[in-house]
Design a protein around this motif. Structure first.
Motif, mmCIF file in Angstrom:
data_model
loop_
_atom_site.group_PDB
_atom_site.id
_atom_site.type_symbol
_atom_site.label_atom_id
_atom_site.label_comp_id
_atom_site.label_asym_id
_atom_site.label_seq_id
_atom_site.Cartn_x
_atom_site.Cartn_y
_atom_site.Cartn_z
ATOM 1 N N MET A 1 0.843 -1.168 0.000
ATOM 2 C CA MET A 1 0.000 0.000 0.000
ATOM 3 C C MET A 1 0.893 1.238 0.000
ATOM 4 S SD MET A 1 -3.300 0.842 2.386
ATOM 5 C CE MET A 1 -2.577 1.048 3.966
ATOM 6 N N LEU A 2 0.520 2.212 -0.796
ATOM 7 C CA LEU A 2 1.277 3.455 -0.839
ATOM 8 C C LEU A 2 1.122 4.234 0.468
ATOM 9 C CD1 LEU A 2 0.258 4.691 -4.410
ATOM 10 C CD2 LEU A 2 2.408 3.628 -3.734
ATOM 11 N N GLU A 3 2.112 5.041 0.780
ATOM 12 C CA GLU A 3 2.033 5.841 2.005
ATOM 13 C C GLU A 3 0.849 6.794 1.974
ATOM 14 O OE1 GLU A 3 5.684 7.803 3.002
ATOM 15 O OE2 GLU A 3 6.847 5.976 2.731
ATOM 16 N N THR A 4 0.476 7.265 0.791
ATOM 17 C CA THR A 4 -0.630 8.216 0.683
ATOM 18 C C THR A 4 -1.991 7.534 0.652
ATOM 19 O OG1 THR A 4 -0.400 8.192 -1.722
ATOM 20 C CG2 THR A 4 0.781 9.920 -0.522
ATOM 21 N N SER A 5 -2.011 6.223 0.456
ATOM 22 C CA SER A 5 -3.280 5.487 0.418
ATOM 23 C C SER A 5 -3.775 5.192 1.823
ATOM 24 C CB SER A 5 -3.107 4.174 -0.347
ATOM 25 O OG SER A 5 -2.779 4.421 -1.675
ATOM 26 N N ARG A 6 -5.057 4.880 1.900
ATOM 27 C CA ARG A 6 -5.640 4.527 3.194
ATOM 28 C C ARG A 6 -6.625 3.382 2.982
ATOM 29 N NH1 ARG A 6 -10.773 6.457 3.339
ATOM 30 N NH2 ARG A 6 -11.284 8.082 1.865
ATOM 31 N N TYR A 7 -6.960 2.722 4.069
ATOM 32 C CA TYR A 7 -7.921 1.623 4.013
ATOM 33 C C TYR A 7 -9.285 2.175 4.380
ATOM 34 C CZ TYR A 7 -10.130 -2.874 4.818
ATOM 35 O OH TYR A 7 -10.966 -3.943 4.763
ATOM 36 N N ASP A 8 -10.244 2.043 3.477
ATOM 37 C CA ASP A 8 -11.613 2.506 3.705
ATOM 38 C C ASP A 8 -12.474 1.284 4.007
ATOM 39 O OD1 ASP A 8 -14.225 3.431 3.582
ATOM 40 O OD2 ASP A 8 -13.791 4.835 1.955
ATOM 41 N N GLU A 9 -12.737 1.073 5.274
ATOM 42 C CA GLU A 9 -13.490 -0.115 5.690
ATOM 43 C C GLU A 9 -14.895 -0.125 5.114
ATOM 44 O OE1 GLU A 9 -14.479 -2.674 9.715
ATOM 45 O OE2 GLU A 9 -13.195 -0.916 9.828
ATOM 46 N N GLN A 10 -15.485 1.043 4.934
ATOM 47 C CA GLN A 10 -16.840 1.115 4.392
ATOM 48 C C GLN A 10 -16.883 0.599 2.948
ATOM 49 O OE1 GLN A 10 -18.502 5.043 4.446
ATOM 50 N NE2 GLN A 10 -20.551 4.333 3.949
ATOM 51 N N LYS A 11 -15.888 0.960 2.147
ATOM 52 C CA LYS A 11 -15.847 0.479 0.766
ATOM 53 C C LYS A 11 -15.570 -1.024 0.722
ATOM 54 C CE LYS A 11 -14.842 4.773 -1.490
ATOM 55 N NZ LYS A 11 -14.291 5.408 -2.652
ATOM 56 N N ALA A 12 -14.711 -1.498 1.596
ATOM 57 C CA ALA A 12 -14.424 -2.933 1.658
ATOM 58 C C ALA A 12 -15.673 -3.701 2.075
ATOM 59 C CB ALA A 12 -13.277 -3.203 2.621
ATOM 60 N N ASP A 13 -16.384 -3.207 3.076
ATOM 61 C CA ASP A 13 -17.624 -3.848 3.526
ATOM 62 C C ASP A 13 -18.659 -3.873 2.408
ATOM 63 O OD1 ASP A 13 -16.631 -4.309 6.063
ATOM 64 O OD2 ASP A 13 -17.602 -2.554 6.956
ATOM 65 N N TYR A 14 -18.747 -2.772 1.671
ATOM 66 C CA TYR A 14 -19.716 -2.694 0.575
ATOM 67 C C TYR A 14 -19.444 -3.786 -0.457
ATOM 68 C CZ TYR A 14 -22.453 -0.917 -3.313
ATOM 69 O OH TYR A 14 -23.343 -0.820 -4.346
ATOM 70 N N ALA A 15 -18.173 -3.953 -0.838
ATOM 71 C CA ALA A 15 -17.816 -4.966 -1.832
ATOM 72 C C ALA A 15 -18.144 -6.369 -1.335
ATOM 73 C CB ALA A 15 -16.336 -4.858 -2.194
ATOM 74 N N VAL A 16 -17.794 -6.653 -0.082
ATOM 75 C CA VAL A 16 -18.058 -7.980 0.488
ATOM 76 C C VAL A 16 -19.565 -8.218 0.590
ATOM 77 C CG1 VAL A 16 -17.868 -9.379 2.581
ATOM 78 C CG2 VAL A 16 -15.872 -8.149 1.716
ATOM 79 N N ASN A 17 -20.312 -7.236 1.065
ATOM 80 C CA ASN A 17 -21.767 -7.393 1.197
ATOM 81 C C ASN A 17 -22.438 -7.569 -0.160
ATOM 82 O OD1 ASN A 17 -21.684 -7.231 3.984
ATOM 83 N ND2 ASN A 17 -21.941 -5.020 3.991
ATOM 84 N N PHE A 18 -21.946 -6.830 -1.163
ATOM 85 C CA PHE A 18 -22.501 -6.967 -2.505
ATOM 86 C C PHE A 18 -22.322 -8.389 -3.016
ATOM 87 C CE2 PHE A 18 -22.088 -6.930 -7.109
ATOM 88 C CZ PHE A 18 -23.273 -6.316 -7.482
ATOM 89 N N ILE A 19 -21.132 -8.923 -2.861
ATOM 90 C CA ILE A 19 -20.856 -10.281 -3.327
ATOM 91 C C ILE A 19 -21.730 -11.294 -2.587
ATOM 92 C CG2 ILE A 19 -19.115 -12.118 -3.315
ATOM 93 C CD1 ILE A 19 -17.066 -9.909 -3.992
ATOM 94 N N GLU A 20 -21.896 -11.112 -1.300
ATOM 95 C CA GLU A 20 -22.689 -12.065 -0.519
ATOM 96 C C GLU A 20 -24.186 -11.943 -0.798
ATOM 97 O OE1 GLU A 20 -21.183 -11.619 3.486
ATOM 98 O OE2 GLU A 20 -19.562 -13.039 3.055
ATOM 99 N N CYS A 21 -24.609 -10.879 -1.487
ATOM 100 C CA CYS A 21 -26.012 -10.752 -1.909
ATOM 101 C C CYS A 21 -26.282 -11.503 -3.210
ATOM 102 C CB CYS A 21 -26.379 -9.286 -2.094
ATOM 103 S SG CYS A 21 -26.583 -8.394 -0.557
ATOM 104 N N LEU A 22 -25.223 -11.819 -3.949
ATOM 105 C CA LEU A 22 -25.376 -12.567 -5.196
ATOM 106 C C LEU A 22 -25.731 -14.017 -4.880
ATOM 107 C CD1 LEU A 22 -22.212 -11.278 -7.084
ATOM 108 C CD2 LEU A 22 -24.564 -10.469 -7.331
ATOM 109 N N SER A 23 -26.365 -14.676 -5.845
ATOM 110 C CA SER A 23 -26.699 -16.087 -5.627
ATOM 111 C C SER A 23 -26.317 -16.907 -6.850
ATOM 112 C CB SER A 23 -28.186 -16.250 -5.314
ATOM 113 O OG SER A 23 -28.962 -15.762 -6.379
#
Length: 85
Positions: A1-23
């Motif tokens: 990860m770049l020094e200027t980058s950050r971890y956005d837990e909300q975006k990560a949660d969104y991606a995981v939740n979206f995938i788990e909504c698929l069937s």
């Protein structure tokens, strides 16, 4: 990860939740929701949760090696669906 980058837990949660909504659409799993395995969730969170200062994802391309019989097709299809959404 770049020094200027950050971890956005909300975006990560969104991606995981979206995938788990698929069937699943075919076979014996038809109609059942996807459940990410811990290693799959880690990959999704790392790809979609790390963002640059402007809010865009840091990673636009990822090379992931997965051994035989480790649910490669389903995992790659779900990642693609998140990118399209």
């Amino acid at each position: 990860m770049l020094e200027t980058s950050r971890y956005d837990e909300q975006k990560a949660d969104y991606a995981v939740n979206f995938i788990e909504c698929l069937s699943h659409t075919k076979g014996i799993w038809a109609g059942k929701s996807f459940e990410l395995l811990p290693w799959q969730e880690k990959i999704i969170r790392d790809l979609f949760g790390v963002v640059k200062p402007n809010g865009y994802r840091q990673f636009n391309t990822a090379y992931i090696e997965i051994p035989k019989k480790w649910q490669k097709r389903a995992c790659s299809c779900r990642r693609f669906a998140v990118v399209l959404w």
